[in-house]
Design an enzyme around this catalytic site. Structure first.
Site, mmCIF file in Angstrom:
data_model
loop_
_atom_site.group_PDB
_atom_site.id
_atom_site.type_symbol
_atom_site.label_atom_id
_atom_site.label_comp_id
_atom_site.label_asym_id
_atom_site.label_seq_id
_atom_site.Cartn_x
_atom_site.Cartn_y
_atom_site.Cartn_z
ATOM 1 N N SER A 268 6.563 -7.431 -3.820
ATOM 2 C CA SER A 268 6.317 -6.136 -4.448
ATOM 3 C C SER A 268 4.909 -5.683 -4.075
ATOM 4 O O SER A 268 4.513 -5.734 -2.913
ATOM 5 C CB SER A 268 6.514 -6.240 -5.958
ATOM 6 O OG SER A 268 6.293 -5.009 -6.600
ATOM 7 N N SER A 269 4.120 -5.271 -5.052
ATOM 8 C CA SER A 269 2.773 -4.749 -4.821
ATOM 9 C C SER A 269 2.092 -4.588 -6.172
ATOM 10 O O SER A 269 2.769 -4.465 -7.208
ATOM 11 C CB SER A 269 2.859 -3.388 -4.111
ATOM 12 O OG SER A 269 1.619 -2.715 -4.132
ATOM 13 N N TYR B 283 5.951 5.570 -3.275
ATOM 14 C CA TYR B 283 5.864 4.133 -3.008
ATOM 15 C C TYR B 283 5.707 3.363 -4.315
ATOM 16 O O TYR B 283 6.418 2.376 -4.562
ATOM 17 C CB TYR B 283 4.680 3.864 -2.080
ATOM 18 C CG TYR B 283 4.394 2.404 -1.844
ATOM 19 C CD1 TYR B 283 5.212 1.644 -1.021
ATOM 20 C CD2 TYR B 283 3.283 1.793 -2.440
ATOM 21 C CE1 TYR B 283 4.936 0.295 -0.796
ATOM 22 C CE2 TYR B 283 3.001 0.451 -2.214
ATOM 23 C CZ TYR B 283 3.839 -0.291 -1.394
ATOM 24 O OH TYR B 283 3.562 -1.621 -1.181
ATOM 25 N N LYS C 175 8.200 0.554 -6.204
ATOM 26 C CA LYS C 175 7.797 -0.790 -6.600
ATOM 27 C C LYS C 175 7.973 -1.005 -8.106
ATOM 28 O O LYS C 175 8.327 -2.105 -8.547
ATOM 29 C CB LYS C 175 6.353 -1.061 -6.175
ATOM 30 C CG LYS C 175 6.154 -1.114 -4.668
ATOM 31 C CD LYS C 175 6.988 -2.225 -4.014
ATOM 32 C CE LYS C 175 6.652 -2.391 -2.543
ATOM 33 N NZ LYS C 175 7.432 -3.480 -1.906
#
Length: 277
Positions: free
Chosen positions: A129-130, A143, A147
């Site tokens: 993921s982030s 974006y 996520k």
């Protein structure tokens, strides 16, 4: 030897994960998008790495996993991902679909295809993921939304798969020293080319702030080796965590910023990203 499928394996974090796992005794199936990429990644370690053409948005490629995956599979590292950048107002419905098809729908399609094998092996399902899965910032709203969605789905899946002892783990890197970040200036060029003159007039200062932020982000980017080490820990720890944030800086950032009042957080992130007041 343990076996693992890694998606998005042609470059960046995915390629580094493939190399490291193969070097430490894993049999790695590398999911890439072209035959040329398949040949290149297999050549890194032909004894340990095999490659398959796997576009996570292609239903035929997903269906083919039934035949192309090894009978025994110990893990999946769902790494494939893209960034669709730009002010939310300027993004088209097709932009949003593209972002979610790769980062969310494709990820869970791969998971769905692999789960019968993982259930049998009590294997692990890892999603890259982030920190943007916890924190949304200007100019990458789509974006971040993808996520956030990925993390929500993974949280549900983790609880649902508990009866079969299939851990679901989220890896949350921040900026990482990959070709995507090295070529971040190209992302801004594409953003400007896609916007209309009216949109550029509205968001010129936002875009200018993004241009100023990119060199700082590139300097802050951590080596891919740090992300790979965390992925390897998630795959081998006796009791893996639900989430791993990569790096002390991102851990502090998430801990601080996500607990601030919204107006303070917005002001702070606006200053960081050059968003006009």
């Amino acid at each position: 030897m343990p076996s693992v499928l890694v998606t998005g394996a042609a470059r960046g974090i995915g390629k580094s994960i493939v190399e490291q796992l193969a070097a430490t005794g894993w049999d790695v199936v590398a999911g890439v998008r072209t035959e040329a990429d398949a040949a290149a990644v297999t050549a890194l370690n032909p004894q340990r790495i095999s490659a398959i053409v796997l576009d996570v948005t292609d239903a035929d490629d997903i269906a083919a996993l039934e035949q192309s995956l090894p009978a025994h599979l110990d893990a999946v590292v769902n790494n494939a991902g893209i960034v669709v950048a730009g002010p939310v107002e300027t993004l088209t419905s097709d932009d949003w679909r593209k972002q979610f098809e790769v980062n969310v729908i494709g990820q869970f399609a791969v998971a769905r295809a692999a789960l019968p094998r993982l259930r049998e092996s009590h294997g692990r399902l890892v999603f890259v993921s982030s920190v943007n899965g916890r924190l949304s910032t200007p100019m990458v709203g789509a974006y971040a939304a993808s996520k956030f969605a990925l993390e929500a789905g993974a949280d549900a899946l983790r609880m649902e798969l508990r009866p079969w002892n299939v851990p679901v783990v989220l890896i949350e890197p921040a900026q990482t020293d990959t070709d995507m970040w090295r070529k971040a200036d190209d992302m801004v060029v594409e953003l400007e080319a896609a916007a209309s003159p009216a949109q550029l007039a509205l968001y010129d200062r936002h875009i200018a702030g993004m241009k100023k932020m990119i060199p700082l982000s590139q300097k802050m980017a951590v080596p891919t080796a740090k992300v790979v080490a965390v992925v390897q820990e998630a795959l081998t720890a006796k009791r893996p965590k639900a989430r791993y944030i990569v790096g002390l800086g991102p851990k502090a950032q998430v801990a601080l910023v996500t607990h601030l009042p919204a107006f303070v957080r917005d002001r702070l992130l606006g200053l960081m990203f050059g968003t006009p007041r």
